[in-house]
Design a protein around this motif. Sequence first.
Motif, PDB file in Angstrom:
ATOM      1  N   GLU A 366      13.636  35.002  18.095  1.00  0.00           N
ATOM      2  CA  GLU A 366      13.292  34.934  19.524  1.00  0.00           C
ATOM      3  C   GLU A 366      13.612  33.552  20.094  1.00  0.00           C
ATOM      4  OE1 GLU A 366       9.258  36.246  20.232  1.00  0.00           O
ATOM      5  OE2 GLU A 366       9.524  37.976  18.925  1.00  0.00           O
ATOM      6  N   LEU A 370      16.512  32.681  23.049  1.00  0.00           N
ATOM      7  CA  LEU A 370      16.294  31.950  24.304  1.00  0.00           C
ATOM      8  C   LEU A 370      17.144  30.683  24.367  1.00  0.00           C
ATOM      9  CD1 LEU A 370      12.435  32.380  24.752  1.00  0.00           C
ATOM     10  CD2 LEU A 370      14.254  33.520  26.023  1.00  0.00           C
ATOM     11  N   LEU A 375      17.777  27.342  26.930  1.00  0.00           N
ATOM     12  CA  LEU A 375      16.529  26.592  26.739  1.00  0.00           C
ATOM     13  C   LEU A 375      16.595  25.773  25.452  1.00  0.00           C
ATOM     14  CD1 LEU A 375      13.708  29.175  27.608  1.00  0.00           C
ATOM     15  CD2 LEU A 375      14.716  27.419  29.055  1.00  0.00           C
ATOM     16  N   SER A 376      15.999  24.588  25.475  1.00  0.00           N
ATOM     17  CA  SER A 376      15.904  23.812  24.235  1.00  0.00           C
ATOM     18  C   SER A 376      14.899  24.506  23.327  1.00  0.00           C
ATOM     19  CB  SER A 376      15.427  22.392  24.532  1.00  0.00           C
ATOM     20  OG  SER A 376      14.068  22.437  24.937  1.00  0.00           O
ATOM     21  N   LYS A 377      14.852  24.082  22.076  1.00  0.00           N
ATOM     22  CA  LYS A 377      13.928  24.725  21.125  1.00  0.00           C
ATOM     23  C   LYS A 377      12.481  24.610  21.618  1.00  0.00           C
ATOM     24  CE  LYS A 377      12.940  25.269  16.328  1.00  0.00           C
ATOM     25  NZ  LYS A 377      13.179  24.935  14.949  1.00  0.00           N
ATOM     26  N   LEU A 383       7.857  28.783  26.186  1.00  0.00           N
ATOM     27  CA  LEU A 383       7.933  30.015  26.979  1.00  0.00           C
ATOM     28  C   LEU A 383       7.361  31.209  26.201  1.00  0.00           C
ATOM     29  CD1 LEU A 383       9.054  31.226  29.681  1.00  0.00           C
ATOM     30  CD2 LEU A 383      11.082  31.858  28.390  1.00  0.00           C
ATOM     31  N   ILE A 384       7.685  31.272  24.912  1.00  0.00           N
ATOM     32  CA  ILE A 384       7.195  32.398  24.100  1.00  0.00           C
ATOM     33  C   ILE A 384       5.671  32.312  23.964  1.00  0.00           C
ATOM     34  CG2 ILE A 384       7.276  33.503  21.829  1.00  0.00           C
ATOM     35  CD1 ILE A 384      10.212  32.422  21.641  1.00  0.00           C
ATOM     36  N   GLY A 387       4.114  33.448  27.033  1.00  0.00           N
ATOM     37  CA  GLY A 387       4.219  34.906  27.077  1.00  0.00           C
ATOM     38  C   GLY A 387       3.210  35.569  26.164  1.00  0.00           C
ATOM     39  N   PHE A 388       2.970  34.935  25.034  1.00  0.00           N
ATOM     40  CA  PHE A 388       1.986  35.455  24.070  1.00  0.00           C
ATOM     41  C   PHE A 388       0.584  35.408  24.678  1.00  0.00           C
ATOM     42  CE2 PHE A 388      -1.068  34.415  20.685  1.00  0.00           C
ATOM     43  CZ  PHE A 388      -0.908  35.514  19.865  1.00  0.00           C
ATOM     44  N   ASP A 390      -0.585  36.051  27.427  1.00  0.00           N
ATOM     45  CA  ASP A 390      -0.145  36.728  28.647  1.00  0.00           C
ATOM     46  C   ASP A 390      -1.291  36.891  29.642  1.00  0.00           C
ATOM     47  OD1 ASP A 390       1.101  38.217  30.530  1.00  0.00           O
ATOM     48  OD2 ASP A 390       1.568  39.924  29.244  1.00  0.00           O
TER      49      ASP A 390
ATOM     50  N   ASN B  73      21.762  25.910  23.035  1.00  0.00           N
ATOM     51  CA  ASN B  73      21.422  25.673  24.441  1.00  0.00           C
ATOM     52  C   ASN B  73      22.432  24.748  25.112  1.00  0.00           C
ATOM     53  OD1 ASN B  73      20.016  23.969  22.516  1.00  0.00           O
ATOM     54  ND2 ASN B  73      19.054  22.940  24.238  1.00  0.00           N
ATOM     55  N   LYS B  77      24.872  25.761  28.247  1.00  0.00           N
ATOM     56  CA  LYS B  77      24.997  24.968  29.481  1.00  0.00           C
ATOM     57  C   LYS B  77      26.451  24.594  29.773  1.00  0.00           C
ATOM     58  CE  LYS B  77      20.345  23.245  29.762  1.00  0.00           C
ATOM     59  NZ  LYS B  77      19.418  22.321  29.136  1.00  0.00           N
ATOM     60  N   PRO B  88      16.620  40.617  20.388  1.00  0.00           N
ATOM     61  CA  PRO B  88      15.185  40.777  20.105  1.00  0.00           C
ATOM     62  C   PRO B  88      14.411  41.028  21.395  1.00  0.00           C
ATOM     63  CG  PRO B  88      15.751  38.460  20.116  1.00  0.00           C
ATOM     64  CD  PRO B  88      17.041  39.207  20.342  1.00  0.00           C
ATOM     65  N   ILE B  90      10.938  40.090  23.554  1.00  0.00           N
ATOM     66  CA  ILE B  90       9.958  39.002  23.601  1.00  0.00           C
ATOM     67  C   ILE B  90       8.807  39.434  24.496  1.00  0.00           C
ATOM     68  CG2 ILE B  90       9.575  36.562  24.059  1.00  0.00           C
ATOM     69  CD1 ILE B  90      12.515  36.066  23.558  1.00  0.00           C
ATOM     70  N   ARG B  91       7.671  39.688  23.876  1.00  0.00           N
ATOM     71  CA  ARG B  91       6.496  40.151  24.629  1.00  0.00           C
ATOM     72  C   ARG B  91       5.974  39.038  25.531  1.00  0.00           C
ATOM     73  NH1 ARG B  91       3.793  44.152  21.197  1.00  0.00           N
ATOM     74  NH2 ARG B  91       2.096  44.215  22.682  1.00  0.00           N
ATOM     75  N   GLY B  92       5.607  39.410  26.721  1.00  0.00           N
ATOM     76  CA  GLY B  92       4.988  38.444  27.640  1.00  0.00           C
ATOM     77  C   GLY B  92       6.001  37.658  28.462  1.00  0.00           C
ATOM     78  N   VAL B  93       7.271  37.637  28.029  1.00  0.00           N
ATOM     79  CA  VAL B  93       8.307  36.977  28.831  1.00  0.00           C
ATOM     80  C   VAL B  93       9.027  38.075  29.610  1.00  0.00           C
ATOM     81  CG1 VAL B  93      10.435  35.625  28.769  1.00  0.00           C
ATOM     82  CG2 VAL B  93       8.591  35.105  27.164  1.00  0.00           C
ATOM     83  N   ILE B  98      13.677  35.455  32.687  1.00  0.00           N
ATOM     84  CA  ILE B  98      14.901  35.075  31.977  1.00  0.00           C
ATOM     85  C   ILE B  98      16.054  34.995  32.981  1.00  0.00           C
ATOM     86  CG2 ILE B  98      15.782  37.330  31.181  1.00  0.00           C
ATOM     87  CD1 ILE B  98      15.290  34.469  28.843  1.00  0.00           C
ATOM     88  N   ILE B 101      15.755  31.617  34.423  1.00  0.00           N
ATOM     89  CA  ILE B 101      16.168  30.576  33.463  1.00  0.00           C
ATOM     90  C   ILE B 101      17.690  30.502  33.361  1.00  0.00           C
ATOM     91  CG2 ILE B 101      16.210  30.097  30.957  1.00  0.00           C
ATOM     92  CD1 ILE B 101      13.257  31.203  31.002  1.00  0.00           C
TER      93      ILE B 101
END
Lengths: 416, 243
Positions: A366, A370, A375-377, A383-384, A387-388, A390, B73, B77, B88, B90-93, B98, B101
């Motif tokens: 995941e 992203l 997005l950077s690590k 963000l995850i 989201g978790f 929530d 990333n 860019k 995958p 991603i729950r909650g996102v 996205i 983003i």
Amino acid sequence: MSVINISKKEELRKLAESARDKKALYGEDINLSIFEEPEEKESVDELSKLPPELQNIAVSSGIDITEKDRAGSFLQLDHSVIYQKIQSAYKDQLEIMSITDALERYPELEEYWWKAVRVDQDKYTAYAELHPVHGYFIRIFPGQKVDRAIQACLLLEENAKMQNVHNIVIVEEGASAQLITGCSLAPKVKEGIHIGISEFYVKKGAKLVFTMIHNWAEGFYVRPRTGIIVEDNGIYINNYVLLKPVKSIQSFPTAILEGENSKAVFNSLIYGLKDSVIDIGSRIILRGKNSAGEAISRAIVADRSQIYARGTLIAQNDDSKAHLDCRGILFSNEGLMYAIPELIADKSPKSILSHEAAIGPIAEEEIEYLMTRGLSKDEAVSLITQGFMDVKILGLPKHLEDYIRRMIELTQKESM
Amino acid sequence: MLIIEDLYVEVGKVPILKGINLEINDGETHILLGPNGGGKTTLLMSIMGLPRYKVTRGKIYFRGMDITNLPPNERAKMGIGIMFQKPPSIRGVKLYQIGEITLKDGKDGDKIRSYAEVLNLTNHLDRDLNYGFSGGELKRSELFQLLCQKPELILLDEPESGVDLDNIALIGNVINELLNKEDKIKTRKSSGIIVTHTGYILEYVNADKGHVIIDGKIICHGSPRDLFEEIRKYGYGRCVECL
């Protein structure tokens, strides 16, 4: 409390006395004698007249000082009820007052006093009965749909003190309301204890959304004791948010779904920080025909924190159904998460109970996904995580949802 | 636009790519063909820079810059985008998030909604990213993100797999848009690499060059349709003879 008849009062006192030293089933045993009771304080006529320091801590637990989006407010500082107000447009819809005043005014409250929570449950309930010091009474009148949230705030200003409150909320038939309770401490409070007894009664066709936001300190103990009774077609939704360190909190609110088609939902967002020991559960007893329950919890373990996430679903009626969903992420090598889902079908062979519990890291897949989107690590993890945790599961009005989301972001930034 | 020189890549210490050389110019679309396990997906992932795909030798240049050691990333860019075969969830996102983003030109809700509309994803914007999406919805979600990102080099991993016939035309159209296929050949800027098994996508998207990868090496180049015709007739068995 003078109106509670003498024999009942005596009976409660005896029960409380018998439980004075009774340890709670869960959580560290606390020596209550080391904490002092604070002095009574002067009340204020507007929340904005509170000292800025107190305003800030109230805001940090979801309280709106301007009261713009609120139907009414209640504020207790240490042991003193210093503010209570209903906005003029809502005067015919609800009442808010100190429980002490309410017990004097309404003899019928006696039947609600220690009905949803047992007075002899443990030493904390016993203490609350033997040393009563206010708390709030809120009643929504029959059929009234209160369209703005009611806010209650329990603050502590003095260090090493004890706050114990006993709250009663009654949502009368066909009424609905949203109650936000914020509990917070002044910066100088490093240690102390809060005992909160809360008894909620959701009558026929009524609905209560109760959101509790806790802001404690690293040396602070918290022992809430909450019971909810829901009648026919009633709905109770309980949201719990803890995003600050605490010494130890142990709470296991219980909703009893007495009525037909009654429903209870518990949602918890918990961020374990520093050395916090957090033992939070939710118990739903499904007694009514067609009653339904749901318990959702999301927990993040950081630092050396320990989170015990309990969930118990007890079906006592054949036509009942409930689900439990508990997920946790450990961000630390030194933390602990303990998920304890329990399903009990009690003489109800047709009831349907289910659970899913999972503890695990954020999937690398995941994060990498992203990252391919720019997005950077760290940004991806953040963000995850958001989201978790929530916020949408809480079903709150947008301004509150945004507020809690910002708090989670802040907590996360500070902890990373 | 993209130059790959003598690229060797390992996944979990297992060598997968063994000396890939490839050059893609502005506006070109290339097709990668080959049997399972040959290294097609690994090549796309290596160009994108996913950490599990470890480059042990060789270089990847994008727009003249050595990107071999850049994280995904940074590459995103710079203008590299990917459509995963199995993204995958991603729950909650939310899908909308996205979109925000990836959107190249800042947060423009109208643009996000218009791209979602093109891909029949308007009702998915508030849903958790890819969670519970059908095969076709996953592909459309990937393309939605690419529409927002507007990359110059687009890596498409099996864009037609698991997609029904109703969706494949839509997917083909959006890929053509991403690859500026409507523009004059000379003025096309975006380039693409498409991994395909079935070749169905070639009915909707024209490709300029084709390559066959077997056992981590590109063993054959040619016109995409010719290559496909041959593989359809003889399978990869005959390709192996060229190894």
